[in-house]
Design a protein around this motif. Structure first.
Motif, PDB file in Angstrom:
ATOM      1  N   THR A   1       0.859  -1.177   0.000  1.00  0.00           N
ATOM      2  CA  THR A   1       0.000   0.000   0.000  1.00  0.00           C
ATOM      3  C   THR A   1       0.904   1.239   0.000  1.00  0.00           C
ATOM      4  OG1 THR A   1      -0.030  -0.057   2.412  1.00  0.00           O
ATOM      5  CG2 THR A   1      -1.873  -1.102   1.283  1.00  0.00           C
ATOM      6  N   VAL A   2       0.387   2.346  -0.501  1.00  0.00           N
ATOM      7  CA  VAL A   2       1.177   3.590  -0.515  1.00  0.00           C
ATOM      8  C   VAL A   2       0.317   4.722   0.043  1.00  0.00           C
ATOM      9  CG1 VAL A   2       2.546   2.879  -2.516  1.00  0.00           C
ATOM     10  CG2 VAL A   2       0.495   4.234  -2.867  1.00  0.00           C
ATOM     11  N   THR A   3       0.973   5.674   0.703  1.00  0.00           N
ATOM     12  CA  THR A   3       0.220   6.839   1.215  1.00  0.00           C
ATOM     13  C   THR A   3       0.856   8.158   0.777  1.00  0.00           C
ATOM     14  OG1 THR A   3       1.451   6.598   3.272  1.00  0.00           O
ATOM     15  CG2 THR A   3      -0.794   5.771   3.286  1.00  0.00           C
ATOM     16  N   GLU A   4       2.125   8.132   0.370  1.00  0.00           N
ATOM     17  CA  GLU A   4       2.817   9.368  -0.041  1.00  0.00           C
ATOM     18  C   GLU A   4       1.998   9.963  -1.197  1.00  0.00           C
ATOM     19  OE1 GLU A   4       4.813  11.899  -2.198  1.00  0.00           O
ATOM     20  OE2 GLU A   4       5.405   9.924  -2.976  1.00  0.00           O
ATOM     21  N   PRO A   5       1.545  11.242  -1.066  1.00  0.00           N
ATOM     22  CA  PRO A   5       0.539  11.759  -2.002  1.00  0.00           C
ATOM     23  C   PRO A   5       0.917  11.644  -3.490  1.00  0.00           C
ATOM     24  CG  PRO A   5       0.804  13.262  -0.146  1.00  0.00           C
ATOM     25  CD  PRO A   5       1.852  12.211   0.012  1.00  0.00           C
ATOM     26  N   GLY A   6       2.174  11.975  -3.838  1.00  0.00           N
ATOM     27  CA  GLY A   6       2.576  11.905  -5.252  1.00  0.00           C
ATOM     28  C   GLY A   6       2.487  10.488  -5.785  1.00  0.00           C
TER      29      GLY A   6
ATOM     30  N   LYS B   1       0.761   8.010  -4.503  1.00  0.00           N
ATOM     31  CA  LYS B   1      -0.633   7.529  -4.449  1.00  0.00           C
ATOM     32  C   LYS B   1      -1.395   8.004  -5.690  1.00  0.00           C
ATOM     33  CE  LYS B   1      -4.334   7.082  -1.041  1.00  0.00           C
ATOM     34  NZ  LYS B   1      -4.720   5.814  -1.577  1.00  0.00           N
ATOM     35  N   ALA B   2      -1.161   9.280  -6.044  1.00  0.00           N
ATOM     36  CA  ALA B   2      -1.835   9.831  -7.229  1.00  0.00           C
ATOM     37  C   ALA B   2      -1.382   9.078  -8.475  1.00  0.00           C
ATOM     38  CB  ALA B   2      -1.513  11.322  -7.352  1.00  0.00           C
ATOM     39  N   MET B   3      -0.085   8.758  -8.518  1.00  0.00           N
ATOM     40  CA  MET B   3       0.462   8.038  -9.673  1.00  0.00           C
ATOM     41  C   MET B   3      -0.166   6.637  -9.779  1.00  0.00           C
ATOM     42  SD  MET B   3       4.482   7.502 -10.362  1.00  0.00           S
ATOM     43  CE  MET B   3       5.105   6.719 -11.833  1.00  0.00           C
ATOM     44  N   CYS B   4      -0.278   5.950  -8.629  1.00  0.00           N
ATOM     45  CA  CYS B   4      -0.863   4.602  -8.633  1.00  0.00           C
ATOM     46  C   CYS B   4      -2.325   4.659  -9.087  1.00  0.00           C
ATOM     47  CB  CYS B   4      -0.767   3.972  -7.249  1.00  0.00           C
ATOM     48  SG  CYS B   4       0.915   3.535  -6.806  1.00  0.00           S
ATOM     49  N   ASN B   5      -3.040   5.662  -8.614  1.00  0.00           N
ATOM     50  CA  ASN B   5      -4.437   5.821  -9.008  1.00  0.00           C
ATOM     51  C   ASN B   5      -4.556   6.032 -10.501  1.00  0.00           C
ATOM     52  OD1 ASN B   5      -6.414   5.576  -7.058  1.00  0.00           O
ATOM     53  ND2 ASN B   5      -5.712   7.457  -6.041  1.00  0.00           N
ATOM     54  N   GLU B   6      -3.734   6.931 -10.988  1.00  0.00           N
ATOM     55  CA  GLU B   6      -3.752   7.304 -12.402  1.00  0.00           C
ATOM     56  C   GLU B   6      -3.414   6.114 -13.301  1.00  0.00           C
ATOM     57  OE1 GLU B   6      -4.078  10.399 -15.253  1.00  0.00           O
ATOM     58  OE2 GLU B   6      -4.596  10.384 -13.128  1.00  0.00           O
TER      59      GLU B   6
END
Ligand code: FAD
Length: 393
Positions: A195-200, A202-207
């Motif tokens: 799992t990741v929480t670091e915002p950048g 996390k956004a990359m994983c979502n994208e």
């Protein structure tokens, strides 16, 4: 009181293997499982096709505090022995990649094979039968179970690890081990997504969710070349599952997104050969366009290659060849394929799987501190350890 020569707790891969091999020696075998179905993990495994062994199984494919422990059993019941059993039952299979053998049709072919062998040798399998209490007799054991009291000469613990509680996993095996004086090494989820929480990130994983890319991932001196899969929750795919078994909270992962090249040398070559190509276009030739775009957006403003200074090129090379990622954690036992740690093998015979502390008590399969890499190794350990114990119970 029910009597059996051998009671096996756990009708999973290791338990069923042990059951019919012991019964083939003429032992009266009773298998108890609290679940409503035998071999639930077999059915779920390999995406429904059960990756039942690996052509290249070797002791080096297993993690354990005692790396020599698995050698003897793996040598006495090899991948070739299980392949012969599969072929004898006419189960069609194929190699997917990296020596991983899968059923052509479905995992239930492997479970059916094990149950057919149990049937052939008269193994008694009782499901939905919990074990409440175990006492040592001199010799043998007495169990209080959902069937009432059961006495046996040999008791085999084949209850697996903690991963996927909804499939029947429990800490029962560890509890029994402790009851008889065994050490249980700390357990944690293995072969599990990050799992990741670091915002950048996390956004990359979502994208990029659903995008897969080949990489080499390294952590704590181990590395694997396989696919990385971005998901909404974080990082998954075989590369991440493999390295998760070596990762400890707080560790960084190093990801080489150009595993066929030395990233810096490759960028310098490209700069010399194609000075006018835009960075984004170049990366788009290697990665999906979306990933290329995101890599560029993450601090690497796209320009023609000739405009990058040696320092910028080095930073770019590091980003592509040694990308440092800090996972927040793993998805844990809920989705882990295996449990690392478990019953300390230093108190168990590697030849017979018998406890060195309690005669007549045996541990096989995942409950032991032996964990395979991804790729069919965990089932091969279940078959091999189950077979080893079956010769002595
Ligand atoms: C989703 C998934 C996919 C996988 N895919 C693969 C794959 O393709 N290839 C591979 O090699 N490995 C795979 N694995 C790992 C593999 O399934 C396990 O390593 C293997 O099943 C371990 O065998 P075992 O017999 O030790 O334990 P299990 O197969 O887990 O069997 C343990 C049995 O004990 C029973 N039990 C537990 N507690 C009790 C209790 N208190 N009383 C009575 N019975 C109890 C359970 O109900 C279960 O039937 C996968 C695992 C998961 C979760």
């Amino acid at each position: 009181m029910l009597q059996a020569d051998v009671v096996i707790v756990g009708a999973g891969a290791a338990g069923l293997m042990c059951a019919f091999n012991a019964a083939a020696r003429g032992r009266r075998v009773l298998v108890l499982d609290h679940a409503n179905k035998a071999g639930k993990k077999i059915l779920m495994s390999g995406g429904g096709r059960c990756n039942f062994t690996n052509l290249y199984t070797e002791p080096a494919n297993f993690l354990s505090a005692n790396p020599h422990f698995c050698k003897s059993a793996l040598a006495r019941y090899t991948q070739w022995d299980f392949i012969e059993l599969v072929a004898r039952h006419g189960v069609p299979y194929h190699e997917k990649k990296l020596g991983q053998l899968f059923c052509d049709h479905k995992s239930s072919d492997i479970l059916a094979l094990l149950l057919a062998e149990c049937d052939r040798y008269g193994v008694d399998i009782r499901l939905q039968t919990p074990v409440q209490d175990i006492q040592r007799l001199e010799p043998g054991y007495r169990l209080q179970t959902g069937l009432g009291a059961v006495a046996c000469q040999s008791l085999v613990i084949a209850t697996g690890g903690l991963s996927i509680p909804t499939l029947g996993a429990s800490g029962f095996g560890y509890q029994v081990a402790r009851q008889f004086g065994h050490q249980v090494l700390p357990t944690r989820a293995g072969l599990v997504p990050f799992t990741v929480t670091e915002p950048g990130l996390k956004a990359m994983c979502n994208e990029l969710s659903g995008t897969s890319v080949e990489c080499r991932v390294s952590c704590n001196g181990e590395s694997f070349r396989e696919n990385l899969l971005f998901t909404h929750r974080g990082l998954s795919g075989p590369a991440m599952l493999q390295i998760s078994s070596y990762w400890q909270p707080g560790d960084l992962l190093e990801i080489d997104l150009l595993p066929d090249h030395d990233a810096l040398a490759w960028l310098a070559e490209q700069q010399a050969a194609r000075p006018n190509i835009e960075l984004k276009t170049l990366l788009g030739e290697v990665f999906t366009r979306k990933l290329a775009g995101l890599l560029v957006e993450q601090g690497l403003a796209s320009r023609p290659l000739r405009q990058y200074t040696p320092g910028e090129l080095r930073a770019l090379g590091e980003r592509l060849g040694a990308w440092q990622v800090q996972p927040a954690g793993t998805e844990g036992y809920r989705t882990a394929e295996v449990t690392l740690g478990g019953v300390d093998t230093r108190e168990v015979s590697s030849k017979t799987m018998e406890s060195r502390l309690a005669p007549g008590l045996y541990f096989i399969g995942e409950v032991l501190d032996v964990t395979g890499h991804l790729g069919g190794f965990n089932f091969q350990w279940a078959w091999a350890s189950g077979y080893a114990a079956a010769q002595y119970v």
